[in-house]
Design a protein around this motif. Sequence first.
Motif, PDB file in Angstrom:
ATOM      1  N   HIS A  54       7.329  -3.432  -1.481  1.00 38.49           N
ATOM      2  CA  HIS A  54       7.144  -2.573  -2.656  1.00 38.49           C
ATOM      3  C   HIS A  54       8.427  -2.452  -3.491  1.00 38.49           C
ATOM      4  O   HIS A  54       8.482  -1.622  -4.398  1.00 38.49           O
ATOM      5  N   ARG A  87      -7.898   2.466   7.939  1.00 36.77           N
ATOM      6  CA  ARG A  87      -7.891   2.627   6.479  1.00 36.77           C
ATOM      7  C   ARG A  87      -9.020   3.573   6.043  1.00 36.77           C
ATOM      8  O   ARG A  87      -8.857   4.373   5.120  1.00 36.77           O
ATOM      9  N   ASP A 120      -2.393  -2.700   6.080  1.00 32.97           N
ATOM     10  CA  ASP A 120      -3.526  -3.127   5.246  1.00 32.97           C
ATOM     11  C   ASP A 120      -4.148  -4.453   5.676  1.00 32.97           C
ATOM     12  O   ASP A 120      -5.101  -4.915   5.060  1.00 32.97           O
TER      13      ASP A 120
HETATM   14 MG    MG Z   1       0.041  -0.050   1.748  1.00 31.21          MG
END
Ligand code: MG
Length: 140
Positions: A54, A87, A120
């Motif tokens: 990120h 998730r 993820d």
């Molecule tokens: Mg993530």
Amino acid sequence: MATERTFSIIKPDATRRNLTGAVTKMLEDAGLRVVASRRIHMTREQAEGFYAVHKERPFFNDLVSFMISGPVVVQVLEGENAVAKNREVMGATNPANAEEGTIRKTHAESIEANSVHGSDSAENAAIEIAYFFKPEEIVG
Ligand code: MG
Ligand code: RTP
């Protein structure tokens, strides 16, 4: 679907509010088993390394500062379809968009202070697990 592992973090907003047990119970109630767990206070370097994917995102510096603002609980979760199941029980990144009954709908404070992290993909789960745990620290 074979048994799978995923990586979870109970974030500083949740540990600050003494929600480690409440969040873990929601994970367990979803069918996930905690097979490794450690409470740590991440260094800036550790958090930057963890969130390296990120680093070009506008929220990167705020996210790192938040993640080192208090203790976190890093966990390995095991179960059938564990990545997707985790998730699902976490809910959407922004709690305003999260489904009723999810961890983020129930507990998150904001899009950043959203109580939990979850891998993820199975591929990222393996990388993230190895970032925090030695194989012998995971007891299935
Ligand atoms: Mg993530
Ligand atoms: P996570 O990686 O923590 O499981 O959450 P996620 O996949 O739902 O969200 P992701 O897009 O990977 O973003 C990682 C974390 O960054 C913070 N964030 N802040 N201020 C913002 O717009 C913003 N967007 C994301 C959240 O803490 C998010 O979980």
